[in-house]
Each structure stands twice: as structure tokens, then as C-alpha cells.
Design a protein around this motif. Structure first.
Motif, PDB file in Angstrom:
ATOM      1  N   UNK A   1       0.843  -1.184   0.000  1.00 55.11           N
ATOM      2  CA  UNK A   1       0.000   0.000   0.000  1.00 55.11           C
ATOM      3  C   UNK A   1       0.881   1.237   0.000  1.00 55.11           C
ATOM      4  N   UNK A   2       1.299   1.708  -1.171  1.00 52.36           N
ATOM      5  CA  UNK A   2       2.245   2.827  -1.237  1.00 52.36           C
ATOM      6  C   UNK A   2       1.696   4.126  -0.667  1.00 52.36           C
ATOM      7  N   UNK A   3       0.355   4.258  -0.561  1.00 52.05           N
ATOM      8  CA  UNK A   3      -0.213   5.485  -0.023  1.00 52.05           C
ATOM      9  C   UNK A   3      -0.208   5.510   1.501  1.00 52.05           C
ATOM     10  N   UNK A   4       0.142   4.392   2.136  1.00 54.83           N
ATOM     11  CA  UNK A   4       0.151   4.336   3.595  1.00 54.83           C
ATOM     12  C   UNK A   4       1.423   4.965   4.147  1.00 54.83           C
ATOM     13  N   UNK A   5       1.268   5.783   5.185  1.00 58.36           N
ATOM     14  CA  UNK A   5       2.423   6.452   5.782  1.00 58.36           C
ATOM     15  C   UNK A   5       3.061   5.607   6.885  1.00 58.36           C
ATOM     16  N   UNK A   6       2.340   4.579   7.328  1.00 57.63           N
ATOM     17  CA  UNK A   6       2.832   3.759   8.418  1.00 57.63           C
ATOM     18  C   UNK A   6       4.203   3.148   8.182  1.00 57.63           C
ATOM     19  N   UNK A   7       4.440   2.492   7.036  1.00 54.03           N
ATOM     20  CA  UNK A   7       5.759   1.894   6.787  1.00 54.03           C
ATOM     21  C   UNK A   7       6.888   2.925   6.793  1.00 54.03           C
ATOM     22  N   UNK A   8       6.616   4.141   6.296  1.00 54.35           N
ATOM     23  CA  UNK A   8       7.652   5.182   6.288  1.00 54.35           C
ATOM     24  C   UNK A   8       8.004   5.593   7.707  1.00 54.35           C
ATOM     25  N   UNK A   9       7.004   5.750   8.564  1.00 57.21           N
ATOM     26  CA  UNK A   9       7.263   6.128   9.954  1.00 57.21           C
ATOM     27  C   UNK A   9       8.033   5.026  10.676  1.00 57.21           C
ATOM     28  N   UNK A  10       7.640   3.790  10.422  1.00 63.08           N
ATOM     29  CA  UNK A  10       8.336   2.669  11.058  1.00 63.08           C
ATOM     30  C   UNK A  10       9.794   2.623  10.621  1.00 63.08           C
ATOM     31  N   UNK A  11      10.033   2.878   9.326  1.00 61.11           N
ATOM     32  CA  UNK A  11      11.409   2.894   8.820  1.00 61.11           C
ATOM     33  C   UNK A  11      12.202   4.017   9.472  1.00 61.11           C
ATOM     34  N   UNK A  12      11.586   5.199   9.613  1.00 59.23           N
ATOM     35  CA  UNK A  12      12.294   6.344  10.191  1.00 59.23           C
ATOM     36  C   UNK A  12      12.717   6.089  11.627  1.00 59.23           C
ATOM     37  N   UNK A  13      11.948   5.294  12.321  1.00 63.18           N
ATOM     38  CA  UNK A  13      12.268   5.009  13.725  1.00 63.18           C
ATOM     39  C   UNK A  13      13.466   4.083  13.890  1.00 63.18           C
ATOM     40  N   UNK A  14      13.955   3.528  12.787  1.00 59.34           N
ATOM     41  CA  UNK A  14      15.061   2.571  12.892  1.00 59.34           C
ATOM     42  C   UNK A  14      16.423   3.241  13.028  1.00 59.34           C
ATOM     43  N   UNK A  15      16.502   4.566  12.886  1.00 67.83           N
ATOM     44  CA  UNK A  15      17.778   5.233  13.080  1.00 67.83           C
ATOM     45  C   UNK A  15      17.924   6.509  12.283  1.00 67.83           C
ATOM     46  N   UNK A  16      18.959   7.302  12.574  1.00 69.61           N
ATOM     47  CA  UNK A  16      19.164   8.589  11.886  1.00 69.61           C
ATOM     48  C   UNK A  16      19.293   8.448  10.368  1.00 69.61           C
ATOM     49  N   UNK A  17      19.992   7.419   9.928  1.00 72.98           N
ATOM     50  CA  UNK A  17      20.157   7.224   8.491  1.00 72.98           C
ATOM     51  C   UNK A  17      18.805   6.975   7.814  1.00 72.98           C
ATOM     52  N   UNK A  18      17.945   6.250   8.505  1.00 73.95           N
ATOM     53  CA  UNK A  18      16.616   5.972   7.971  1.00 73.95           C
ATOM     54  C   UNK A  18      15.791   7.255   7.871  1.00 73.95           C
ATOM     55  N   UNK A  19      15.972   8.140   8.849  1.00 76.76           N
ATOM     56  CA  UNK A  19      15.267   9.427   8.798  1.00 76.76           C
ATOM     57  C   UNK A  19      15.673  10.196   7.551  1.00 76.76           C
ATOM     58  N   UNK A  20      16.973  10.191   7.258  1.00 72.74           N
ATOM     59  CA  UNK A  20      17.453  10.873   6.048  1.00 72.74           C
ATOM     60  C   UNK A  20      16.878  10.244   4.794  1.00 72.74           C
ATOM     61  N   UNK A  21      16.746   8.913   4.788  1.00 68.73           N
ATOM     62  CA  UNK A  21      16.144   8.227   3.641  1.00 68.73           C
ATOM     63  C   UNK A  21      14.725   8.746   3.380  1.00 68.73           C
ATOM     64  N   UNK A  22      13.962   8.829   4.463  1.00 67.85           N
ATOM     65  CA  UNK A  22      12.571   9.268   4.332  1.00 67.85           C
ATOM     66  C   UNK A  22      12.495  10.726   3.879  1.00 67.85           C
ATOM     67  N   UNK A  23      13.348  11.573   4.458  1.00 64.11           N
ATOM     68  CA  UNK A  23      13.348  12.991   4.083  1.00 64.11           C
ATOM     69  C   UNK A  23      13.754  13.169   2.621  1.00 64.11           C
ATOM     70  N   UNK A  24      14.740  12.411   2.176  1.00 56.21           N
ATOM     71  CA  UNK A  24      15.194  12.500   0.787  1.00 56.21           C
ATOM     72  C   UNK A  24      14.089  12.059  -0.166  1.00 56.21           C
ATOM     73  N   UNK A  25      13.427  10.970   0.165  1.00 58.10           N
ATOM     74  CA  UNK A  25      12.348  10.481  -0.679  1.00 58.10           C
ATOM     75  C   UNK A  25      11.196  11.486  -0.731  1.00 58.10           C
TER      76      UNK A  25
END
Length: 345
Positions: free
Chosen positions: A292-316
Motif C-alpha cells: 500500500x504505497x499510499x500508507x504512511x505507516x511503513x515510512x514512519x516505522x522505517x524512520x524510527x530505525x535510526x538517523x540514516x533511515x530518517x534521512x532516507x525518508x526525508x530524501x524520498x
């Protein structure tokens, strides 16, 4: 001996008249003949205006003109106005209820709509902004450059076949996000598909005329033409994208093929427009493989895995904003060009 004063040109009156003519021309759904102060004329379709200029496509919709208001002497409405006809029909229908199953264009005898099909609701929001309309029930309806436009979010991998039958469009425009398979493409770059290769390996060659009109309309926007590869799964890693690039395609998505196939089988012209989100050398976060690409849940879960993941989400998110803005501007230019090409002469 003192010379008699020459009458001054009443610029305020002249400006008001030209401004009124420009306003009428912008709302007009046919061709106009614009006469300059030097006596030259331009015949075309007014698709945009500014405080000091007006912009037109010529009759072939392959050339654009920007004419300063100060150079305009007169505007003649020389083409048939299809909107006026529709309004007359509307007046005759006043006082009657709209049937629940009325088509998107109201069934008022006006030209069939341009159907814009996207996969995701966030892509639909870009279309909605271009139409200055709000999405409702995964759909947007509005007008742009004289054309009735119906846009729908049909989901990843869905061809929207039932909407082709329901909306009876004159043209299908498949648009949305894509990944780059060419190293020169950056986030926000636009791709007009010359052909689309499906997951099974067969190719659909895009109709030339709408693509040519669209390419001319895009003007100074960063855009290229080339093949698009359609897959059944997200190409998230650099290795996956490089392997797909061996096909010769310059971009990859998951929707273009099914839409093009449905339109081709229905005998409806189609055009595929994609905006790049991820460059070839940049991987996508693993959560983008989510069903479900429109769901924000997976992105938030990924961001919680660490600073690098936060940058991934922000870049995307940044790249998606660039792609969305590019789609919005592209639609503002392309739809009027396609509409002008089909206007009565």
C-alpha cells in the motif's frame, strides 16, 4: 508660434478594452485572431495570461507565442466556441435534476473528457492542484485550457478499464511517478514514453501526435522522450535498476503498460507522462516495496530505525515533492495543447 497640442492617447481606456478582450479570449474555447499594433496577426488558442502578456498556441499547437499586452491592437473571436454551445444546453436543462449515472462531462453534448489515470492518491493531488479542484472518492473533475478533465487514482498495476467505458474519454493520459534507468535523469525530470514494455516483454508504441504536442507544450521544462519499462514489483536497489536499464528503457514504473494496453484495445489515443522520483544511482528505502504505497505507516516505522533511515525518508519526500510539482506544471501546459489541437476550426 506655439504648436497646438496633439491629443494624447487615452491609455487607460485602451488598456481596459484590451484587458477585457484578453479575459474573454482566455475563457473562449475556440481559436482567436490577435492583431498586433504593427498590423501583423497571430491565429491561435489562448492558454495562459499574465499581468503584461498573453500566451497562445498556434493552430497546429506546435508553436507558442508570448505577446505583450502593449502590442495588442485587437482580438477577434474567429473560431467556434464550444463552451458557448454547452452553456446553451445547460440553460435548456435548468430546473432538471442530474441523473445519478450522468457521465463526468454532464452529458451535455460537449466534447468527451481527457481521462487522467494515476496509481496513487498523492499523484492525484498533483493533478488536483493543476485543475484547481479537490479530490473526492479518489477522483478529480475540472477544466483546464478549455478541456473537460476527469482524473482517477486506480491503484498500482490497475489499468482502469472500467473507467474508460464509464467516462468515454477522447484521450487517456497516464501520469505519475517513475524511477530513472538513465543516469542523466534527476528527480523532477519528465519522461514522455515513446514506447512501453510490459512485464511479459511485449512493446506498445505510443501514438505520435499527442506525444509531439506534449513535447512542444513542455517547452523549457526538463523533459526527455524514450522507452518506459513496466514491472510488477518495485525496483528499489541500484542493482535492480541497473539490470532493468539493460532493456534500453530510460524509466521504470508499474502502471503505464496496463493503462496503455486498455486504451489501445478500446481504440482511444493515449499518452504516458512520468516524473522521476529516484535517480538510477539512488536506492529506495525497503518500505517502498509495501503493498500500500499510499500508507504512511511503513515510512514512519522505517524512520524510527535510526538517523540514516530518517534521512532516507526525508530524501524520498523531497524528491516526491519535486516530481509532484513537475507533474502539476506539465499538466497545466499539456492539457491545453491537446485541447487546442482538437478545437473546432
Amino acid at each position: 508660434m506655439r504648436r497646438a497640442a496633439r491629443p494624447r492617447k487615452r491609455w487607460g481606456v485602451a488598456d481596459a478594452r484590451i484587458t477585457e478582450l484578453v479575459d474573454r479570449a482566455f475563457d473562449y474555447r475556440g481559436y482567436v485572431t490577435l492583431r498586433r499594433s504593427d498590423g501583423s496577426e497571430v491565429v491561435g488558442y489562448v492558454y495562459d495570461r499574465g499581468p503584461s502578456h498573453v500566451e497562445l498556441f498556434d493552430e497546429s499547437a506546435t508553436r507558442r507565442f508570448r505577446v505583450p499586452l502593449a502590442e495588442i491592437a485587437d482580438i477577434a473571436f474567429t473560431g467556434e466556441d464550444t463552451a458557448r454551445k454547452s452553456h446553451e444546453i445547460w440553460e435548456r436543462r435548468q430546473g432538471t435534476l442530474e441523473p445519478r449515472d450522468a457521465p463526468a462531462d454532464g452529458g451535455w453534448g460537449q466534447s468527451a473528457p481527457i481521462l487522467v489515470l494515476v496509481a496513487l492518491e498523492r499523484e492525484l493531488r498533483s493533478v488536483a492542484r493543476a485543475l484547481s479542484a479537490g479530490p473526492r472518492d479518489r477522483a478529480v473533475r475540472g477544466r483546464l485550457g478549455g478541456a473537460v478533465v476527469v482524473a482517477r487514482a486506480v491503484g498500482v498495476g490497475e489499468g482502469g478499464r472500467r473507467f474508460l467505458a464509464e467516462d468515454e474519454p477522447r484521450l487517456v493520459l497516464s501520469c505519475g511517478f517513475a524511477g530513472a534507468l538513465d543516469p542523466s535523469l534527476a528527480p523532477g525530470d519528465l519522461v514522455l514514453a515513446t514506447q512501453i514494455r510490459g512485464p511479459g516483454g511485449d512493446n506498445l508504441v505510443g501514438p505520435e501526435q499527442p506525444r509531439r504536442l506534449a513535447a512542444a507544450a513542455l517547452g523549457d521544462l526538463r523533459s526527455v522522450q524514450g522507452g518506459v519499462l513496466c514491472t510488477q514489483a518495485v525496483a528499489a536497489t541500484v542493482a535492480e535498476k541497473r539490470a532493468l536499464a539493460a532493456s534500453g528503457a530510460i524509466a521504470v514504473d508499474m502502471e503505464s503498460y496496463s493503462v496503455a494496453r486498455a486504451a489501445q484495445e478500446a481504440g482511444i489515443p493515449w499518452l504516458s507522462l512520468r516524473a522521476i522520483v529516484d535517480p538510477l544511482a539512488s536506492p529506495l528505502p525497503a518500505f517502498t516495496r509495501n503493498a500500500n504505497p499510499d500508507s504512511i505507516g511503513p515510512a514512519l516505522k522505517h524512520a524510527l530505525s535510526g538517523p540514516r533511515a530518517v534521512l532516507d525518508v526525508l530524501r524520498l519526500a523531497r524528491n516526491a515533492r519535486r516530481a509532484g510539482a513537475a507533474l502539476e506544471e506539465a499538466l497545466r501546459r499539456i492539457v491545453p495543447a491537446l485541447s487546442a489541437a482538437e478545437a473546432p476550426r
